[in-house]
Design a protein around this motif. Structure first.
Motif, PDB file in Angstrom:
ATOM      1  N   LEU A   1       0.847  -1.182   0.000  1.00 32.04           N
ATOM      2  CA  LEU A   1       0.000   0.000   0.000  1.00 32.04           C
ATOM      3  C   LEU A   1       0.891   1.243   0.000  1.00 32.04           C
ATOM      4  O   LEU A   1       1.774   1.391   0.848  1.00 32.04           O
ATOM      5  CB  LEU A   1      -0.893   0.003   1.247  1.00 32.04           C
ATOM      6  CG  LEU A   1      -2.031   1.012   1.296  1.00 32.04           C
ATOM      7  CD1 LEU A   1      -3.048   0.712   0.185  1.00 32.04           C
ATOM      8  CD2 LEU A   1      -2.719   0.969   2.654  1.00 32.04           C
ATOM      9  N   PRO A   2       0.694   2.156  -0.946  1.00 30.76           N
ATOM     10  CA  PRO A   2       1.553   3.349  -1.014  1.00 30.76           C
ATOM     11  C   PRO A   2       1.327   4.299   0.157  1.00 30.76           C
ATOM     12  O   PRO A   2       0.205   4.467   0.638  1.00 30.76           O
ATOM     13  CB  PRO A   2       1.124   4.018  -2.331  1.00 30.76           C
ATOM     14  CG  PRO A   2       0.422   2.959  -3.109  1.00 30.76           C
ATOM     15  CD  PRO A   2      -0.231   2.078  -2.088  1.00 30.76           C
TER      16      PRO A   2
ATOM     17  N   GLU B   1       4.258   9.910  -7.355  1.00 24.12           N
ATOM     18  CA  GLU B   1       2.983   9.689  -8.028  1.00 24.12           C
ATOM     19  C   GLU B   1       2.896   8.356  -8.763  1.00 24.12           C
ATOM     20  O   GLU B   1       1.807   7.803  -8.910  1.00 24.12           O
ATOM     21  CB  GLU B   1       2.681  10.831  -8.995  1.00 24.12           C
ATOM     22  CG  GLU B   1       3.644  10.965 -10.139  1.00 24.12           C
ATOM     23  CD  GLU B   1       3.326  12.156 -11.033  1.00 24.12           C
ATOM     24  OE1 GLU B   1       3.778  12.149 -12.196  1.00 24.12           O
ATOM     25  OE2 GLU B   1       2.637  13.095 -10.587  1.00 24.12           O
ATOM     26  N   PHE B   2       4.031   7.811  -9.208  1.00 26.27           N
ATOM     27  CA  PHE B   2       3.980   6.529  -9.917  1.00 26.27           C
ATOM     28  C   PHE B   2       3.406   5.431  -9.031  1.00 26.27           C
ATOM     29  O   PHE B   2       2.634   4.587  -9.498  1.00 26.27           O
ATOM     30  CB  PHE B   2       5.387   6.126 -10.397  1.00 26.27           C
ATOM     31  CG  PHE B   2       5.437   4.736 -10.965  1.00 26.27           C
ATOM     32  CD1 PHE B   2       5.100   4.491 -12.285  1.00 26.27           C
ATOM     33  CD2 PHE B   2       5.811   3.641 -10.166  1.00 26.27           C
ATOM     34  CE1 PHE B   2       5.131   3.205 -12.820  1.00 26.27           C
ATOM     35  CE2 PHE B   2       5.837   2.360 -10.684  1.00 26.27           C
ATOM     36  CZ  PHE B   2       5.497   2.141 -12.009  1.00 26.27           C
ATOM     37  N   GLU B   3       3.774   5.404  -7.739  1.00 26.82           N
ATOM     38  CA  GLU B   3       3.387   4.296  -6.863  1.00 26.82           C
ATOM     39  C   GLU B   3       1.871   4.189  -6.665  1.00 26.82           C
ATOM     40  O   GLU B   3       1.305   3.099  -6.853  1.00 26.82           O
ATOM     41  CB  GLU B   3       4.102   4.416  -5.513  1.00 26.82           C
ATOM     42  CG  GLU B   3       5.600   4.191  -5.596  1.00 26.82           C
ATOM     43  CD  GLU B   3       6.264   4.239  -4.244  1.00 26.82           C
ATOM     44  OE1 GLU B   3       5.582   3.968  -3.220  1.00 26.82           O
ATOM     45  OE2 GLU B   3       7.469   4.556  -4.184  1.00 26.82           O
TER      46      GLU B   3
ATOM     47  N   VAL C   1      -3.221   1.450  -8.023  1.00 26.99           N
ATOM     48  CA  VAL C   1      -4.625   1.463  -8.445  1.00 26.99           C
ATOM     49  C   VAL C   1      -4.826   0.548  -9.647  1.00 26.99           C
ATOM     50  O   VAL C   1      -5.794  -0.234  -9.696  1.00 26.99           O
ATOM     51  CB  VAL C   1      -5.076   2.900  -8.772  1.00 26.99           C
ATOM     52  CG1 VAL C   1      -6.459   2.887  -9.430  1.00 26.99           C
ATOM     53  CG2 VAL C   1      -5.110   3.751  -7.511  1.00 26.99           C
ATOM     54  N   ALA C   2      -3.912   0.616 -10.611  1.00 28.80           N
ATOM     55  CA  ALA C   2      -4.049  -0.215 -11.808  1.00 28.80           C
ATOM     56  C   ALA C   2      -4.031  -1.698 -11.447  1.00 28.80           C
ATOM     57  O   ALA C   2      -4.874  -2.484 -11.915  1.00 28.80           O
ATOM     58  CB  ALA C   2      -2.929   0.109 -12.792  1.00 28.80           C
ATOM     59  N   GLU C   3      -3.087  -2.079 -10.594  1.00 23.46           N
ATOM     60  CA  GLU C   3      -2.981  -3.493 -10.223  1.00 23.46           C
ATOM     61  C   GLU C   3      -4.142  -3.921  -9.334  1.00 23.46           C
ATOM     62  O   GLU C   3      -4.634  -5.057  -9.426  1.00 23.46           O
ATOM     63  CB  GLU C   3      -1.641  -3.760  -9.547  1.00 23.46           C
ATOM     64  CG  GLU C   3      -0.438  -3.538 -10.473  1.00 23.46           C
ATOM     65  CD  GLU C   3       0.878  -3.955  -9.845  1.00 23.46           C
ATOM     66  OE1 GLU C   3       0.898  -4.995  -9.140  1.00 23.46           O
ATOM     67  OE2 GLU C   3       1.883  -3.244 -10.054  1.00 23.46           O
TER      68      GLU C   3
ATOM     69  N   ASP D   1      -5.415  13.983 -15.255  1.00 19.95           N
ATOM     70  CA  ASP D   1      -5.056  13.624 -16.625  1.00 19.95           C
ATOM     71  C   ASP D   1      -3.909  12.614 -16.640  1.00 19.95           C
ATOM     72  O   ASP D   1      -3.953  11.601 -17.342  1.00 19.95           O
ATOM     73  CB  ASP D   1      -4.664  14.869 -17.419  1.00 19.95           C
ATOM     74  CG  ASP D   1      -5.858  15.760 -17.729  1.00 19.95           C
ATOM     75  OD1 ASP D   1      -7.006  15.261 -17.687  1.00 19.95           O
ATOM     76  OD2 ASP D   1      -5.634  16.953 -18.006  1.00 19.95           O
ATOM     77  N   GLY D   2      -2.871  12.887 -15.854  1.00 18.26           N
ATOM     78  CA  GLY D   2      -1.735  11.961 -15.807  1.00 18.26           C
ATOM     79  C   GLY D   2      -2.122  10.615 -15.211  1.00 18.26           C
ATOM     80  O   GLY D   2      -1.621   9.565 -15.632  1.00 18.26           O
TER      81      GLY D   2
END
Length: 346
Positions: A87-88, A94-96, A101-103, A124-125
């Motif tokens: 968990l970040p 921001e990448f983490e 979320v994607a995974e 947006d990013g």
């Protein structure tokens, strides 16, 4: 009218869940066939533990699939064979959180999304990152980024949940209400004190349902009545919290009902014991320095001393801080008010 998106996503700390968050969620509900809510905060923020946030989402958005994630829940999913990163942290690059979320969507929700709803410039990013991982377009829908409709933030609300309670749903603000409970043996002035304090604070007062029920049944209580009393007392308290500005005065709690269940029947329902575990922001034990008065509903001085000793032992066993109130009614009110002033962060 058909939905714009198949599956939408809203991510947030929701610490606390406020009307700005709700605006984003309701906008997403209006545009998606299916909406997913994902929430975490590491560390958790004051007054906004995972259990509360989960309850807020369930109460305000029943039927919407929501997951409030903690490190313990991550571990539980891993034990079920789901592959998830840690968990970040709230301050993580921001990448983490984007990758998490994607995974998470794929591993736990079992799907990808085609829209994310935020009120933030990073949206947006965030959508672009999800699109890269999912292999299909993901649209960002920005909702009131300038905070014109709901001009508030979680940081401001945590600092002043009572002054800014207009930005919180009643179900959410109720968890920030400071509940004041009075305990004490029979004829220790609890009821008179609760009424006087509620008037001094201009706060709601929850009366003792057990006394009402005892009178209604002409004193012939049965074992099952005790759980009913405990449930009703707690339900009344919860309803009253919706109306409270800051304080809620409680004449008694389910701890009292637990005592009477054991005193009268030698046992208590497990649910009643659980109700008695409810903590209060401020707990006061009314001393038995009043002369015992028999009003037709009470036992005797010996029983009062026994009850008083039980409260002291039980409060200490549970590790709950409490203050003993002594002297006449006016003095006790002033003792409570002084305690509340000392306890106030302002």
């Amino acid at each position: 009218m058909s939905a714009t998106f198949r599956t939408g996503l809203v991510v947030g700390k929701f610490s606390p869940l406020h009307l700005g968050h709700e605006q984003v969620i309701r906008t997403a509900l209006g545009q998606c066939q299916r909406l997913l809510l994902l929430c975490w905060s590491l560390p958790e923020l004051p007054g906004c533990d995972a259990e509360r946030r989960e309850r807020w989402l369930r109460l305000r958005f029943p039927g919407v699939q929501a997951e409030v994630v903690t490190p313990a829940r991550i571990q539980a999913w891993r034990e079920q064979g789901k592959s998830l990163p840690d968990l970040p942290h709230n301050d993580a690059p921001e990448f983490e959180p984007r990758q998490f979320v994607a995974e998470f969507c794929q591993a736990v929700f079992g799907t990808t999304v085609d829209a994310v709803f935020t009120s933030e410039s990073y949206g947006d990013g965030f959508a672009e990152h999800l699109a890269d991982v999912f292999g299909h377009p993901v649209r960002h829908v920005c909702v009131d980024q300038q905070r014109l409709a709901v001009p508030v933030s979680g940081t401001r609300l945590r600092a002043d949940p009572h002054g800014l309670r207009g930005f919180l749903a009643p179900e959410v603000h109720a968890d920030f209400v400071e509940r004041i409970v009075f305990l004490g043996g029979e004829s220790t002035g609890k009821s008179s004190l609760a009424i006087a304090l509620a008037e001094a604070l201009d706060a709601p007062c929850v009366a003792e349902f057990g006394r009402e029920h005892w009178v209604a049944k002409d004193g012939a209580l049965e074992y099952d009545d005790l759980l009913h009393i405990g449930r009703t007392q707690m339900a009344r308290e919860d309803r009253a919290a919706f109306e409270a500005a800051r304080y809620l005065v409680c004449d008694t709690s389910a701890l009292t009902t637990l005592f009477y269940s054991h005193a009268m029947f030698g046992r208590a329902e497990a649910e009643l014991a659980t109700l008695a575990d409810r903590p209060y922001t401020h707990s006061f034990l009314c001393a038995d320095d009043f002369p015992f008065v028999q009003d037709g509903t009470r036992q005797d001085e010996t029983f009062r001393r026994r009850q008083q000793a039980w409260y002291q032992a039980e409060l200490q066993r549970r590790g709950w801080p409490y203050q003993v109130l002594t002297g006449p009614l006016d003095a006790r009110v002033q003792q409570v008010l002084a305690h509340l002033r000392d306890a106030s962060p302002g």
